[in-house]
Design a protein around this motif. Sequence first.
Motif, PDB file in Angstrom:
ATOM      1  N   ARG A  11      23.561 -88.677  48.973  1.00  0.00           N
ATOM      2  CA  ARG A  11      23.899 -89.999  49.507  1.00  0.00           C
ATOM      3  C   ARG A  11      22.998 -90.268  50.693  1.00  0.00           C
ATOM      4  O   ARG A  11      22.985 -89.495  51.663  1.00  0.00           O
ATOM      5  CB  ARG A  11      25.366 -90.052  49.944  1.00  0.00           C
ATOM      6  N   SER A  40      26.075 -83.404  48.633  1.00  0.00           N
ATOM      7  CA  SER A  40      27.359 -82.896  48.155  1.00  0.00           C
ATOM      8  C   SER A  40      27.055 -81.998  46.959  1.00  0.00           C
ATOM      9  O   SER A  40      26.707 -82.486  45.891  1.00  0.00           O
ATOM     10  CB  SER A  40      28.276 -84.043  47.722  1.00  0.00           C
ATOM     11  N   LEU A  97      22.686 -88.910  41.700  1.00  0.00           N
ATOM     12  CA  LEU A  97      23.513 -87.843  41.129  1.00  0.00           C
ATOM     13  C   LEU A  97      22.641 -86.875  40.336  1.00  0.00           C
ATOM     14  O   LEU A  97      22.026 -87.266  39.340  1.00  0.00           O
ATOM     15  CB  LEU A  97      24.605 -88.431  40.232  1.00  0.00           C
ATOM     16  N   ASP A 114      25.055 -84.276  44.491  1.00  0.00           N
ATOM     17  CA  ASP A 114      24.789 -85.704  44.619  1.00  0.00           C
ATOM     18  C   ASP A 114      24.217 -85.941  46.017  1.00  0.00           C
ATOM     19  O   ASP A 114      24.676 -85.338  46.997  1.00  0.00           O
ATOM     20  CB  ASP A 114      26.077 -86.516  44.467  1.00  0.00           C
ATOM     21  N   PRO A 154      24.059 -98.630  50.549  1.00  0.00           N
ATOM     22  CA  PRO A 154      24.413 -97.346  49.951  1.00  0.00           C
ATOM     23  C   PRO A 154      23.579 -97.034  48.700  1.00  0.00           C
ATOM     24  O   PRO A 154      23.408 -97.889  47.835  1.00  0.00           O
ATOM     25  CB  PRO A 154      25.894 -97.536  49.579  1.00  0.00           C
ATOM     26  N   LEU A 188      23.208 -93.714  45.958  1.00  0.00           N
ATOM     27  CA  LEU A 188      23.660 -92.405  45.496  1.00  0.00           C
ATOM     28  C   LEU A 188      22.733 -91.923  44.396  1.00  0.00           C
ATOM     29  O   LEU A 188      22.414 -92.683  43.482  1.00  0.00           O
ATOM     30  CB  LEU A 188      25.074 -92.501  44.922  1.00  0.00           C
ATOM     31  N   GLN A 212      22.980 -94.984  41.796  1.00  0.00           N
ATOM     32  CA  GLN A 212      23.745 -96.189  42.107  1.00  0.00           C
ATOM     33  C   GLN A 212      23.209 -96.747  43.408  1.00  0.00           C
ATOM     34  O   GLN A 212      23.092 -96.023  44.409  1.00  0.00           O
ATOM     35  CB  GLN A 212      25.220 -95.853  42.266  1.00  0.00           C
TER      36      GLN A 212
END
Lengths: 393, 393
Positions: A311, A320, A304, A309, A300, A302, A151
């Motif tokens: 960032r 994360s 995954l 994930d 931003p 991201l 994203q």
Amino acid sequence: MTSEPIRLGVAGLGRAFVLMLPSLRADPRLRLVAAASPSPREAAAFTAEFGGPCHADVAALCADPGVEAVYVATPHALHRAHVIAALEAGKHVLVEKPLAVTLADGLAMVEAARKANRHLIVGPSHSFDAPVALARQIIDSGEFGRLRMLQALNYTDFLYRPRRPEELRSDQGGGVIFSQGIHQIDIVRLLAGGMVTQVSAMTGAWDPQRPAEGAYAALMHFANGVFASLSYSGMAHFDSDVWMGNVGELGHDKPADSYGAARRALASTTPADEIALKEARTFGGGHQPAPARHHEHFGPILALCDRADLRLTPDGVEVSADTRREFRPCPLTAAPRAPVLDALVTALREGRAPVQTGAWGLASLEVCHAILASAASGQPQRLSHQITTGMEP
Amino acid sequence: MTSEPIRLGVAGLGRAFVLMLPSLRADPRLRLVAAASPSPREAAAFTAEFGGPCHADVAALCADPGVEAVYVATPHALHRAHVIAALEAGKHVLVEKPLAVTLADGLAMVEAARKANRHLIVGPSHSFDAPVALARQIIDSGEFGRLRMLQALNYTDFLYRPRRPEELRSDQGGGVIFSQGIHQIDIVRLLAGGMVTQVSAMTGAWDPQRPAEGAYAALMHFANGVFASLSYSGMAHFDSDVWMGNVGELGHDKPADSYGAARRALASTTPADEIALKEARTFGGGHQPAPARHHEHFGPILALCDRADLRLTPDGVEVSADTRREFRPCPLTAAPRAPVLDALVTALREGRAPVQTGAWGLASLEVCHAILASAASGQPQRLSHQITTGMEP
């Protein structure tokens, strides 16, 4: 091969050059030996700081025997002529993104680099930002399994900063797709391996005073099954830098009172004033970018993966994972765009090209056109000029 | 018409009911007079708290003359049978989202409501959240020009919370599209006027242990030219509630040490344990939702208009306009889901149906199927069951 500093000539002393300047000044591996600019003010500023000649046109710069590589930082629509002139004169080339506006121009440039057997590197773009490189390294390592989904979003006031008229016309490479989308596309392609198979998109051109595309949303499919959601508005009011620790695109801390500054300035500006404001942002115009205290970024992002994930932040990568979160920092380099210059030095002095070659830039440019074509037709677009991150042209 | 409290019967005392309970308890305009549940523990808990009978099956609940309206909170695949039974018994119905799993079921339910001349309301869904209603009001007022573009994203660990087996199977309405995507679709349709014309999407089902779709990205076109980018992962590690002030979906403040809790719990759980854990989250099982100190929400939502962007927060709407930012608060109601109950009361006592009727729920369900079909085919999907926010069935 030599370890001598690269003798760099610069075509165009506009805003792009101003943004590269702190990094060029800080890097002993390159010397700015010449330039080309039609502006006497810019030319005088160049010679005053760097000593070398500032030629009146790019042809003269390309003919300058003291120049080893040319950094093409002229307006998009001129890239083809300037890049090919430099290549045919035997120079290596670093060309600002986007590689070109039309695919035909891009193809001709890639072919010219092949024929001349010279490096053609497209940069800077935010795909060179250190946190992007770190995220790519984590993904490629397989430490957290496979990448599945990306994203990317970015909300800015790009369209309301001072612009030349052609920057507000899509047919001349204006609007956000070519100037801004290309960053997001480059980053996403770099993280996902490069091979886009399909693009679906919508675009918006909602301000008749500034009629170029100002926003888009796109869905990209990759050959390896990864998919990516991209959104960008350069007509936004919400500033997504709040989700990047209030750090601006150039790695600077944003002052709290900066909200709405671009629109406020424009509201009290005539069209003639706007050109003058844009001029003030070119070399010697007095406008300096704010100092970078973080890495540059493009909003931003991201990534995954199966077991974590990622960032991207202006300072590194937040990981994360299944049961814990950790932060992997990217130490600041001497200058924010050191990775672009690393790429140039590595290509010219060690013979290893970066991912962001002409062919790579052509593939990202193809995605820009696919976004426009999908938005116009309502149909997904298939692609035919994609290359992988592993594949050198 | 009367101002007497609505005599509500509840079909299903599972997790959905538990999440509605604080709002039902707080609302003097409704009385829980009966229920249906096959679970003796749930039945005992119901009668202990509310006094009324808990029938062994939904047919008996529908035949109960003391019941005026039935809240259907049974598993998705049973909605059709239970809703139609209630309607045919002359009851009004509030049915949990999604309306149904298949379009055929949804169509039959809408038709049954029409025939019975009874209200069929689909809720709760996060489209009832007060900040969504406020954003819709701002958009509809035209105060900031036209809505142009929407972005909705949400990253959660939905797939790793305790689940019944069918919740992990798409063909039974499991996975994130029907259970979670429906919230995002409902919100986005409500803000954009309802009439989706085309959907392009990709989905991910990456965990063979939990094989339902766990993530998606979608691009939606609306008849009025608005476009929306939606992303969701219920397999995420990154928690997008950090962009919502660390407020969770149910309006509760998230404890700092909650990171990874769902995966940690699951890692030490056998399949049999998982069913027991899920049971503990049903009525009388002892598990209480955390108290709501903010409105409920479904992740970051941005609505970009001509002269302002709206960002929904758990406390209201942040309005970023041309030159200034302001915050428009939504005062807390007595209970987080008061707007759903408002809708029920207004329909039954004043004869005015909310937007979220059966036909509305069918239109949102159609988008769920379009997401799956587009992901499977790689092609955009056209829609035929859409209705506007202004159009009552």
